[in-house]
Design a protein around this motif. Structure first.
Motif, PDB file in Angstrom:
ATOM      1  N   GLN A  37       0.819  -1.204   0.000  1.00  0.00           N
ATOM      2  CA  GLN A  37       0.000   0.000   0.000  1.00  0.00           C
ATOM      3  C   GLN A  37       0.857   1.260   0.000  1.00  0.00           C
ATOM      4  N   THR A  38       1.957   1.221   0.746  1.00  0.00           N
ATOM      5  CA  THR A  38       2.858   2.374   0.780  1.00  0.00           C
ATOM      6  C   THR A  38       3.487   2.606  -0.578  1.00  0.00           C
ATOM      7  N   ASP A  39       3.939   1.532  -1.219  1.00  0.00           N
ATOM      8  CA  ASP A  39       4.558   1.647  -2.541  1.00  0.00           C
ATOM      9  C   ASP A  39       3.530   2.154  -3.563  1.00  0.00           C
ATOM     10  N   ARG A  40       2.297   1.712  -3.446  1.00  0.00           N
ATOM     11  CA  ARG A  40       1.223   2.180  -4.328  1.00  0.00           C
ATOM     12  C   ARG A  40       1.069   3.695  -4.222  1.00  0.00           C
ATOM     13  N   PHE A  41       1.090   4.188  -2.991  1.00  0.00           N
ATOM     14  CA  PHE A  41       0.935   5.629  -2.787  1.00  0.00           C
ATOM     15  C   PHE A  41       2.112   6.390  -3.383  1.00  0.00           C
ATOM     16  N   VAL A  42       3.326   5.891  -3.180  1.00  0.00           N
ATOM     17  CA  VAL A  42       4.518   6.566  -3.709  1.00  0.00           C
ATOM     18  C   VAL A  42       4.437   6.674  -5.228  1.00  0.00           C
ATOM     19  N   HIS A  43       3.997   5.611  -5.885  1.00  0.00           N
ATOM     20  CA  HIS A  43       3.879   5.650  -7.343  1.00  0.00           C
ATOM     21  C   HIS A  43       2.748   6.580  -7.790  1.00  0.00           C
ATOM     22  N   ASP A  44       1.682   6.656  -7.023  1.00  0.00           N
ATOM     23  CA  ASP A  44       0.601   7.562  -7.398  1.00  0.00           C
ATOM     24  C   ASP A  44       1.006   9.029  -7.217  1.00  0.00           C
ATOM     25  N   ILE A  45       1.884   9.316  -6.260  1.00  0.00           N
ATOM     26  CA  ILE A  45       2.413  10.674  -6.144  1.00  0.00           C
ATOM     27  C   ILE A  45       3.292  10.998  -7.354  1.00  0.00           C
ATOM     28  N   ALA A  46       4.051  10.013  -7.846  1.00  0.00           N
ATOM     29  CA  ALA A  46       4.854  10.246  -9.048  1.00  0.00           C
ATOM     30  C   ALA A  46       3.951  10.581 -10.234  1.00  0.00           C
ATOM     31  N   ARG A  47       2.815   9.915 -10.337  1.00  0.00           N
ATOM     32  CA  ARG A  47       1.845  10.261 -11.393  1.00  0.00           C
ATOM     33  C   ARG A  47       1.378  11.704 -11.219  1.00  0.00           C
ATOM     34  N   LEU A  48       1.099  12.070  -9.983  1.00  0.00           N
ATOM     35  CA  LEU A  48       0.654  13.434  -9.705  1.00  0.00           C
ATOM     36  C   LEU A  48       1.711  14.446 -10.135  1.00  0.00           C
ATOM     37  N   HIS A  49       2.959  14.175  -9.801  1.00  0.00           N
ATOM     38  CA  HIS A  49       4.040  15.084 -10.178  1.00  0.00           C
ATOM     39  C   HIS A  49       4.161  15.203 -11.696  1.00  0.00           C
ATOM     40  N   LEU A  50       3.964  14.090 -12.411  1.00  0.00           N
ATOM     41  CA  LEU A  50       3.989  14.137 -13.871  1.00  0.00           C
ATOM     42  C   LEU A  50       2.883  15.047 -14.401  1.00  0.00           C
ATOM     43  N   GLY A  51       1.704  14.964 -13.791  1.00  0.00           N
ATOM     44  CA  GLY A  51       0.618  15.853 -14.186  1.00  0.00           C
ATOM     45  C   GLY A  51       0.925  17.305 -13.907  1.00  0.00           C
ATOM     46  N   TYR A  52       1.530  17.587 -12.746  1.00  0.00           N
ATOM     47  CA  TYR A  52       1.948  18.954 -12.434  1.00  0.00           C
ATOM     48  C   TYR A  52       2.869  19.501 -13.527  1.00  0.00           C
ATOM     49  N   LEU A  53       3.812  18.660 -13.959  1.00  0.00           N
ATOM     50  CA  LEU A  53       4.789  19.108 -14.949  1.00  0.00           C
ATOM     51  C   LEU A  53       4.133  19.359 -16.300  1.00  0.00           C
ATOM     52  N   GLY A  54       3.173  18.514 -16.681  1.00  0.00           N
ATOM     53  CA  GLY A  54       2.478  18.721 -17.945  1.00  0.00           C
ATOM     54  C   GLY A  54       1.713  20.026 -17.958  1.00  0.00           C
ATOM     55  N   GLU A  55       0.983  20.298 -16.888  1.00  0.00           N
ATOM     56  CA  GLU A  55       0.223  21.543 -16.810  1.00  0.00           C
ATOM     57  C   GLU A  55       1.155  22.750 -16.793  1.00  0.00           C
ATOM     58  N   ALA A  56       2.257  22.650 -16.055  1.00  0.00           N
ATOM     59  CA  ALA A  56       3.202  23.759 -15.989  1.00  0.00           C
ATOM     60  C   ALA A  56       3.827  24.040 -17.356  1.00  0.00           C
ATOM     61  N   ALA A  57       4.145  22.974 -18.104  1.00  0.00           N
ATOM     62  CA  ALA A  57       4.744  23.162 -19.428  1.00  0.00           C
ATOM     63  C   ALA A  57       3.777  23.881 -20.358  1.00  0.00           C
ATOM     64  N   TRP A  58       2.504  23.505 -20.323  1.00  0.00           N
ATOM     65  CA  TRP A  58       1.507  24.198 -21.147  1.00  0.00           C
ATOM     66  C   TRP A  58       1.387  25.665 -20.735  1.00  0.00           C
ATOM     67  N   GLY A  59       1.454  25.915 -19.433  1.00  0.00           N
ATOM     68  CA  GLY A  59       1.378  27.292 -18.971  1.00  0.00           C
ATOM     69  C   GLY A  59       2.543  28.123 -19.462  1.00  0.00           C
ATOM     70  N   GLU A  60       3.746  27.538 -19.427  1.00  0.00           N
ATOM     71  CA  GLU A  60       4.931  28.282 -19.863  1.00  0.00           C
ATOM     72  C   GLU A  60       4.884  28.598 -21.351  1.00  0.00           C
ATOM     73  N   THR A  61       4.367  27.679 -22.149  1.00  0.00           N
ATOM     74  CA  THR A  61       4.332  27.880 -23.603  1.00  0.00           C
ATOM     75  C   THR A  61       3.016  28.480 -24.081  1.00  0.00           C
ATOM     76  N   ARG A  62       2.099  28.740 -23.152  1.00  0.00           N
ATOM     77  CA  ARG A  62       0.761  29.269 -23.466  1.00  0.00           C
ATOM     78  C   ARG A  62       0.001  28.360 -24.439  1.00  0.00           C
ATOM     79  N   TYR A  63       0.247  27.066 -24.308  1.00  0.00           N
ATOM     80  CA  TYR A  63      -0.451  26.083 -25.141  1.00  0.00           C
ATOM     81  C   TYR A  63      -1.834  25.815 -24.566  1.00  0.00           C
ATOM     82  N   VAL A  64      -2.838  25.913 -25.407  1.00  0.00           N
ATOM     83  CA  VAL A  64      -4.203  25.581 -24.994  1.00  0.00           C
ATOM     84  C   VAL A  64      -4.501  24.165 -25.472  1.00  0.00           C
TER      85      VAL A  64
END
Length: 350
Positions: free
Chosen positions: A175-202
């Motif tokens: 269960q702990t390992d599951r949570f750690v991997h799901d946080i990594a997914r969350l961080h990947l999503g943060y990075l995708g949204e941030a990249a679109w924001g930086e490039t003003r991509y809609v």
């Protein structure tokens, strides 16, 4: 892989839109598909808040100036609503610690906020170190000690490290390992949204929803079995049909956040990506029509989750328990959004 180019669309909200939009406080979004739940026990919620504040103060996780944000978020009421079948107060408290830590990292690292230090620029470097606070570095003793000192020297990193330590004490290693991997997914999503924001991509609507399947509440939902005091074994959890209903629950409840935070986000940043803004830009709709279309998209996801969960729940008492936990989290999170008038106001579209 080719780099996405702009769709030619632009986010429709002018800078003064949210300020001129009439809004109403409290209540559920008309037409939204949700399950009503009982209000949170105020004494139980207050006790969780007391424990969380004591924990945060002991670790010096945020300055006194943020006390209003802490109180307004209502962490205790959130986890009491989201985990109505929690085994005990200790597990509810741990759920609250994880939720608080995730919000501290988001606010301090990701949000464009000079007061809290967040920024899209350089986010990847901050998030890889944040991930290491959960998925520890292993190396030569002297360098490992430097890493340990670095983690303990930063409030967001401390929050991740100690919240996970407390969770691991009551969850299984799986269960702990599951949570750690799901946080990594969350961080990947943060990075995708941030990249679109930086490039003003809609993004196109499907692209936005794909990003939100990563940048969503999944780490919160992935702990429902541990908080309720049992484990859904990995061989069951990893099955494609279980992964699908888990994703449907996470996606639906994340769109709920988009809908309830719509006016707040427009007031703070008219270029902030959310589902109504993206629908409006791609479909050439006004914001009201795009908002109502977003409600329909949410409802389609909720209907699929409810129907597919019912079929799966009939095959196993253990699966039924897990799927009930997901449903409880989604319903409780909706109630928290609908009644948290400190944070959320609805546009007057009805």
């Amino acid at each position: 892989m080719s780099t996405p180019t702009s769709t030619g669309s632009a986010l429709p909200g002018p800078p003064n839109l949210a300020r001129s939009m009439r809004a109403r406080r409290g209540g559920a979004i008309p037409g939204l598909r949700y399950r009503q739940v009982a209000p949170a026990d105020p004494e139980r919620a207050a006790e969780i808040d007391r424990r969380l504040e004591e924990w945060a103060r002991g670790l010096d996780l945020f300055p006194a100036a943020w006390n209003g944000d802490f109180a307004g978020f209502q962490f205790g009421r959130a986890v009491v609503l989201q985990h109505p079948r929690a085994l005990d107060l200790e597990r509810l408290t741990v759920a609250g610690k994880l939720l608080l830590a995730e919000n501290i990292v988001d606010n301090c690292y990701c949000e464009e906020d000079e007061d809290k230090g967040g920024s899209r620029s350089g986010l990847g470097g901050r998030l890889i170190i944040a991930q290491s606070a959960l998925d520890p570095y292993h190396g030569p003793p002297d360098l490992q000690q430097e890493w340990e000192r670095g983690v303990q020297a930063d409030g967001p990193l401390r929050s991740y490290h100690w919240a996970l330590k407390d969770y691991a004490a009551l969850a299984t290693p799986s269960q702990t390992d599951r949570f750690v991997h799901d946080i990594a997914r969350l961080h990947l999503g943060y990075l995708g949204e941030a990249a679109w924001g930086e490039t003003r991509y809609v993004p196109r609507v499907w692209e936005y929803l794909a990003m939100r399947q990563f940048n969503n509440f999944r780490p919160c939902l992935s702990i429902v079995d541990a908080v309720d005091g049992y484990e859904l074994p990995e061989q069951l959890y990893a099955r494609p049909e279980i992964q699908r209903v888990t994703a449907l629950a996470c996606n639906a409840t994340t769109i709920v956040n988009d809908l309830y935070s719509f006016t707040k986000e427009l007031a703070a940043d008219p270029t902030h990506l959310n589902l109504p803004q993206v629908v409006a830009a791609n479909d050439r709709r006004g914001l009201k029509a795009a908002y109502l279309r977003s409600v329909e998209i949410h409802n389609q996801l909720m209907e699929a989750f409810e129907e597919e969960s019912a079929v799966l729940a009939a095959t196993s008492p253990l699966l039924e328990r897990y799927l009930q936990g997901l449903s409880d989290w989604v319903a409780g999170n909706h109630e928290w959004h609908a009644t948290n008038t400190h944070r959320y106001h609805l546009p007057d579209y009805w």
